[in-house]
Design a protein around this motif. Sequence first.
Motif, short mmCIF file in Angstrom:
data_model
loop_
_atom_site.label_atom_id
_atom_site.label_comp_id
_atom_site.label_asym_id
_atom_site.label_seq_id
_atom_site.Cartn_x
_atom_site.Cartn_y
_atom_site.Cartn_z
N GLY A 87 0.82 -1.20 0.00
CA GLY A 87 0.00 0.00 0.00
C GLY A 87 0.85 1.25 0.00
N ASP A 88 0.20 2.39 0.02
CA ASP A 88 0.92 3.67 -0.05
C ASP A 88 1.55 4.07 1.28
OD1 ASP A 88 0.24 3.97 -2.71
OD2 ASP A 88 -1.58 5.12 -2.26
N THR A 89 1.04 3.52 2.39
CA THR A 89 1.54 3.87 3.71
C THR A 89 1.99 2.61 4.43
OG1 THR A 89 0.02 5.76 3.87
CG2 THR A 89 0.95 4.92 5.93
N PHE A 90 3.24 2.59 4.85
CA PHE A 90 3.76 1.43 5.56
C PHE A 90 5.00 1.83 6.36
CE2 PHE A 90 5.88 1.51 1.47
CZ PHE A 90 7.19 1.10 1.72
N ILE A 91 5.45 0.92 7.20
CA ILE A 91 6.59 1.16 8.09
C ILE A 91 7.74 0.26 7.68
CG2 ILE A 91 7.41 1.02 10.48
CD1 ILE A 91 4.44 1.50 11.31
N LEU A 92 8.95 0.80 7.67
CA LEU A 92 10.17 0.05 7.42
C LEU A 92 10.96 -0.08 8.72
CD1 LEU A 92 11.28 1.61 4.04
CD2 LEU A 92 10.75 -0.80 4.39
N VAL A 93 11.46 -1.29 8.99
CA VAL A 93 12.17 -1.56 10.23
C VAL A 93 13.48 -2.27 9.92
CG1 VAL A 93 12.17 -2.88 12.39
CG2 VAL A 93 10.09 -1.71 11.63
N ASP A 94 14.57 -1.73 10.44
CA ASP A 94 15.86 -2.42 10.46
C ASP A 94 16.28 -2.49 11.92
OD1 ASP A 94 18.36 -3.48 10.18
OD2 ASP A 94 18.96 -2.17 8.54
N PRO A 95 16.13 -3.64 12.57
CA PRO A 95 16.36 -3.70 14.02
C PRO A 95 17.80 -3.47 14.44
CG PRO A 95 16.05 -5.89 13.12
CD PRO A 95 15.73 -4.94 12.00
N VAL A 96 18.75 -3.88 13.60
CA VAL A 96 20.16 -3.56 13.84
C VAL A 96 20.78 -3.24 12.48
CG1 VAL A 96 22.40 -4.29 14.72
CG2 VAL A 96 20.32 -5.07 15.86
N ASP A 97 20.87 -1.97 12.18
CA ASP A 97 21.53 -1.53 10.95
C ASP A 97 23.02 -1.39 11.24
OD1 ASP A 97 21.80 -0.58 8.32
OD2 ASP A 97 21.77 1.48 9.03
N GLY A 98 23.84 -1.91 10.33
CA GLY A 98 25.28 -1.92 10.60
C GLY A 98 25.69 -3.17 11.36
N THR A 99 25.18 -4.31 10.91
CA THR A 99 25.50 -5.56 11.61
C THR A 99 26.99 -5.84 11.60
OG1 THR A 99 23.32 -6.46 11.06
CG2 THR A 99 25.01 -8.02 11.72
N LYS A 100 27.68 -5.47 10.52
CA LYS A 100 29.13 -5.68 10.49
C LYS A 100 29.82 -4.88 11.59
CE LYS A 100 29.53 -6.87 5.59
NZ LYS A 100 30.12 -6.51 4.28
N GLU A 101 29.35 -3.65 11.82
CA GLU A 101 29.92 -2.84 12.90
C GLU A 101 29.56 -3.43 14.27
OE1 GLU A 101 28.63 -1.47 10.08
OE2 GLU A 101 30.64 -0.90 9.43
N PHE A 102 28.36 -3.99 14.37
CA PHE A 102 27.95 -4.66 15.60
C PHE A 102 28.89 -5.83 15.89
CE2 PHE A 102 25.42 -7.74 18.01
CZ PHE A 102 24.81 -6.93 18.96
N LEU A 103 29.19 -6.62 14.87
CA LEU A 103 30.07 -7.78 15.05
C LEU A 103 31.50 -7.35 15.38
CD1 LEU A 103 28.86 -10.01 12.07
CD2 LEU A 103 28.14 -10.09 14.46
N LYS A 104 31.95 -6.22 14.79
CA LYS A 104 33.29 -5.71 15.08
C LYS A 104 33.36 -4.95 16.40
CE LYS A 104 34.35 -5.00 10.17
NZ LYS A 104 34.58 -3.95 9.12
N ARG A 105 32.18 -4.70 16.99
CA ARG A 105 32.07 -3.97 18.26
C ARG A 105 32.63 -2.54 18.15
NH1 ARG A 105 30.43 -7.56 22.23
NH2 ARG A 105 30.80 -9.76 21.76
N THR A 106 32.33 -1.89 17.02
CA THR A 106 32.76 -0.50 16.87
C THR A 106 31.77 0.48 17.52
OG1 THR A 106 31.55 -0.13 14.80
CG2 THR A 106 33.75 -1.10 14.62
N GLY A 107 30.55 0.01 17.82
CA GLY A 107 29.52 0.88 18.36
C GLY A 107 28.72 1.61 17.31
N GLU A 108 29.11 1.50 16.03
CA GLU A 108 28.45 2.25 14.96
C GLU A 108 27.32 1.44 14.34
OE1 GLU A 108 31.61 3.47 12.35
OE2 GLU A 108 31.97 5.28 13.51
#
Length: 274
Positions: A87-108
């Motif tokens: 539809g024309d109205t919807f929500i986009l969700v990325d629960p953890v954007d930057g998973t590579k940074e999460f894995l590297k523990r950069t905090g970004e």
Amino acid sequence: MTGQIQLDDRDAIASLFASIASQAAIAVMDVYATEFETRFKDDKSPVSDADEHAEEIILEHLAKLMPGVPVLAEEAAARHGVAAQLGDTFILVDPVDGTKEFLKRTGEFTVNIALIENTRPVAGCVYAPAAEKLYYGGTHGVLARGFKPGEDPAACRSEALRTRDYPKDGLVAVTSSSHLDDKTTAFLETLPISSRASAGSSLKFCLVAEGDADVYPRFGPTMEWDTAAGHAVLNAAGGQVLDPTGAAFSYNKHGAGFKNGAFIAWGGGRWRDA
């Protein structure tokens, strides 16, 4: 977070998204503090319990507070695919954007939630829990520093989020920490760049939104849930996101599998318009 919200109150929606992201970030940081396991999805991209637990929390809150509004969330899409039409109205969700940074523990890394209306992001939240920086906006941009997971955005000190005028001595460009490519480098060579910075996740949009950078070009592949929240925040702060031809960057690209093309995120306007 009680009661439903009107879709035309964009600042209220952005604040709601900020509250939801704050709750989801508790699960994200709980996993971040452990020796967590990394798995790989069918597309070979990494995923952890942080992505899945945070998404469950976000979807639960959205179902209660914005019932009837379709949601496209990264991990659910990876498991089940995407409905024929959102539809024309919807929500986009990325629960953890930057998973590579999460894995590297950069905090970004960030928690991203955005509302799309008629192919445009009109409200969004980007929360970087490790950095304790919360960005959100609909009509107006807001930044809360020192914001910890679980806190209430309405009860925290915040400041207006605005892009800056372009510096006379040249632009500060921000690029991806993990995905700098030749096309991006070539594009930057066409601009009067005085310095460059790099960052992970949707924080690159936020650096432009808060006036620490002036332009963020991206020619490599991204998905709509990667960019929508940062795009909404930047819009609310006075910036814009355009495709390389100068046209507005759009969403709800179902035919393309919700994959993005190239874009440039600008501060107060395109350099040639300044």
